[in-house]
Scaffold this motif. Sequence first.
Motif, PDB file in Angstrom:
ATOM      1  N   GLN A   1     -16.503 -25.999  15.014  1.00 44.06           N
ATOM      2  CA  GLN A   1     -17.433 -25.278  15.880  1.00 44.06           C
ATOM      3  C   GLN A   1     -16.956 -23.859  16.147  1.00 44.06           C
ATOM      4  O   GLN A   1     -17.740 -22.990  16.517  1.00 44.06           O
ATOM      5  N   LEU A   2     -15.658 -23.654  15.973  1.00 47.03           N
ATOM      6  CA  LEU A   2     -15.069 -22.325  16.065  1.00 47.03           C
ATOM      7  C   LEU A   2     -14.240 -22.070  14.816  1.00 47.03           C
ATOM      8  O   LEU A   2     -13.623 -22.993  14.275  1.00 47.03           O
ATOM      9  N   THR A   3     -14.220 -20.823  14.373  1.00 48.35           N
ATOM     10  CA  THR A   3     -13.395 -20.424  13.235  1.00 48.35           C
ATOM     11  C   THR A   3     -12.547 -19.234  13.648  1.00 48.35           C
ATOM     12  O   THR A   3     -12.664 -18.714  14.766  1.00 48.35           O
TER      13      THR A   3
ATOM     14  N   ARG B   1      -6.543 -30.222  12.647  1.00 48.10           N
ATOM     15  CA  ARG B   1      -6.832 -30.547  11.247  1.00 48.10           C
ATOM     16  C   ARG B   1      -7.479 -29.393  10.481  1.00 48.10           C
ATOM     17  O   ARG B   1      -7.632 -29.481   9.265  1.00 48.10           O
ATOM     18  N   ALA B   2      -7.859 -28.332  11.168  1.00 46.53           N
ATOM     19  CA  ALA B   2      -8.444 -27.165  10.489  1.00 46.53           C
ATOM     20  C   ALA B   2      -7.313 -26.275   9.986  1.00 46.53           C
ATOM     21  O   ALA B   2      -6.461 -25.829  10.762  1.00 46.53           O
ATOM     22  N   GLU B   3      -7.301 -26.003   8.686  1.00 48.29           N
ATOM     23  CA  GLU B   3      -6.184 -25.295   8.075  1.00 48.29           C
ATOM     24  C   GLU B   3      -6.030 -23.865   8.570  1.00 48.29           C
ATOM     25  O   GLU B   3      -4.923 -23.312   8.547  1.00 48.29           O
ATOM     26  N   GLU B   4      -7.127 -23.227   9.012  1.00 50.47           N
ATOM     27  CA  GLU B   4      -7.026 -21.829   9.427  1.00 50.47           C
ATOM     28  C   GLU B   4      -6.423 -21.661  10.825  1.00 50.47           C
ATOM     29  O   GLU B   4      -6.190 -20.534  11.271  1.00 50.47           O
TER      30      GLU B   4
ATOM     31  N   VAL C   1     -10.361 -28.444  23.153  1.00 57.61           N
ATOM     32  CA  VAL C   1      -9.843 -27.456  22.198  1.00 57.61           C
ATOM     33  C   VAL C   1      -9.751 -28.069  20.801  1.00 57.61           C
ATOM     34  O   VAL C   1     -10.191 -27.478  19.809  1.00 57.61           O
ATOM     35  N   LEU C   2      -9.200 -29.268  20.743  1.00 58.66           N
ATOM     36  CA  LEU C   2      -9.052 -29.938  19.443  1.00 58.66           C
ATOM     37  C   LEU C   2     -10.411 -30.251  18.825  1.00 58.66           C
ATOM     38  O   LEU C   2     -10.607 -30.098  17.621  1.00 58.66           O
ATOM     39  N   SER C   3     -11.362 -30.674  19.632  1.00 56.73           N
ATOM     40  CA  SER C   3     -12.697 -30.986  19.113  1.00 56.73           C
ATOM     41  C   SER C   3     -13.377 -29.740  18.565  1.00 56.73           C
ATOM     42  O   SER C   3     -13.973 -29.762  17.479  1.00 56.73           O
ATOM     43  N   LEU C   4     -13.318 -28.640  19.304  1.00 57.20           N
ATOM     44  CA  LEU C   4     -13.961 -27.401  18.867  1.00 57.20           C
ATOM     45  C   LEU C   4     -13.375 -26.899  17.550  1.00 57.20           C
ATOM     46  O   LEU C   4     -14.093 -26.397  16.680  1.00 57.20           O
TER      47      LEU C   4
ATOM     48  N   LYS D   1     -19.407 -18.316  24.832  1.00 64.26           N
ATOM     49  CA  LYS D   1     -20.596 -19.085  25.204  1.00 64.26           C
ATOM     50  C   LYS D   1     -20.556 -20.473  24.578  1.00 64.26           C
ATOM     51  O   LYS D   1     -20.925 -21.464  25.211  1.00 64.26           O
ATOM     52  N   THR D   2     -20.104 -20.555  23.321  1.00 67.73           N
ATOM     53  CA  THR D   2     -19.977 -21.860  22.663  1.00 67.73           C
ATOM     54  C   THR D   2     -19.031 -22.770  23.427  1.00 67.73           C
ATOM     55  O   THR D   2     -19.308 -23.964  23.640  1.00 67.73           O
ATOM     56  N   VAL D   3     -17.911 -22.217  23.863  1.00 67.79           N
ATOM     57  CA  VAL D   3     -16.915 -23.008  24.592  1.00 67.79           C
ATOM     58  C   VAL D   3     -17.474 -23.459  25.942  1.00 67.79           C
ATOM     59  O   VAL D   3     -17.295 -24.614  26.346  1.00 67.79           O
ATOM     60  N   LEU D   4     -18.157 -22.580  26.633  1.00 61.88           N
ATOM     61  CA  LEU D   4     -18.687 -22.925  27.951  1.00 61.88           C
ATOM     62  C   LEU D   4     -19.744 -24.025  27.862  1.00 61.88           C
ATOM     63  O   LEU D   4     -19.783 -24.937  28.693  1.00 61.88           O
ATOM     64  N   VAL D   5     -20.607 -23.944  26.844  1.00 64.13           N
ATOM     65  CA  VAL D   5     -21.611 -25.001  26.651  1.00 64.13           C
ATOM     66  C   VAL D   5     -20.921 -26.336  26.362  1.00 64.13           C
ATOM     67  O   VAL D   5     -21.280 -27.379  26.906  1.00 64.13           O
ATOM     68  N   ALA D   6     -19.911 -26.301  25.493  1.00 64.75           N
ATOM     69  CA  ALA D   6     -19.184 -27.519  25.146  1.00 64.75           C
ATOM     70  C   ALA D   6     -18.453 -28.088  26.367  1.00 64.75           C
ATOM     71  O   ALA D   6     -18.383 -29.311  26.552  1.00 64.75           O
ATOM     72  N   TYR D   7     -17.920 -27.203  27.210  1.00 69.03           N
ATOM     73  CA  TYR D   7     -17.218 -27.644  28.414  1.00 69.03           C
ATOM     74  C   TYR D   7     -18.179 -28.347  29.374  1.00 69.03           C
ATOM     75  O   TYR D   7     -17.862 -29.419  29.921  1.00 69.03           O
TER      76      TYR D   7
END
Length: 344
Positions: A269-271, A185-188, A261-264, A291-297
């Motif tokens: 949470q990621l751009t 859903r993120a346009e970028e 991946v979809l949640s991030l 690091k953001t991905v690893l914490v979320a995982y």
Amino acid sequence: MRRHLNTIYVTTENAWVRKDGENLVVEAEAQELGRAPLHMLSGLICFSRAGASPAALAACAEAGICVSFLEPNGRFLARMEGARSGNVLLRRGQYRSADDGGRSVPIVRGIVAAKTANQRAVVRRALRDHGETLTDEACGALARAETRLSDVVRRVLLNDSVALLRGLEGEAAQVYFAVFTHLIRAEEFSFSVRSRRPPLDPVNALLSFLYAMLGHDCRSALEGVGLDPQVGFLHADRPGRASLALDLMEEFRPILADRLVLSLINRRQLTSRDFVIEEGGAVRLTDDARKTVLVAYQERKKDELVHPFLNEKVTLGLVPHIQAQLLARHLRGDLDGYPAFIWK
């Protein structure tokens, strides 16, 4: 029930891991970045040029802590493990089953059916939660994909050939990834096709990175129950490939990796600024994004659910270990079949 142990991810360039008493300590530039008790760990994953002392590696081997070295994008480089657990009788049963089509087909059928059903669940969840905000084109594409995935599941359950089951697994993946962009859903961000070596866009970079983490967890789970991660059923044997670990992780790709991946992305949470394009077109995450991905995982693995076969509440991170144990029980003859994991 197995405890939910932790994994240390070392992402700092030129970091050093050492042993201090009964703890592992990570430091860089003479500063301590963190420490953790050995008895609370199941894995140590080092990215880039991180190193470890002989004493730390010996302690990990003795404690059954798997140590893996990966490139910044998650590509596997090397792995260190201690003495193998389990018994030779279980592994001999695994090898005999892998060579016996009559015994391997039901296992492969369960894995492919579960993976396809879990892909369908991801699509259904998007239609249920966001159907009102999706375009008519997206809703139509997702609805058709759901129908086709249901049809693949039906054909999988009626099939008795490993080669044909592999073909159906590929068909399901093609259908699923053809509509994956409609889940974003993120346009970028956008997604057109799955690219692996190397990933050619941010979404593929995220998928590949999380698949590498999931593969590490699945291999550790198999080794923990005494199975040989190299000899699989769905994935053919190939030198250097952990085929059984790839088999096991198929059930969890949609749940533990794809949905994260979809949640991030969808939660911003990621751009696009969190990714770097290297020479040759490969895309990788920045150090902060990794690091953001690893914490979320790690947080995702703490989510609780009721295991469909055991009917017990467990954390999602424990499910690969449970499935490895169920597969071992089946190969030993304690279970009539392998109950693959279907997410609900």
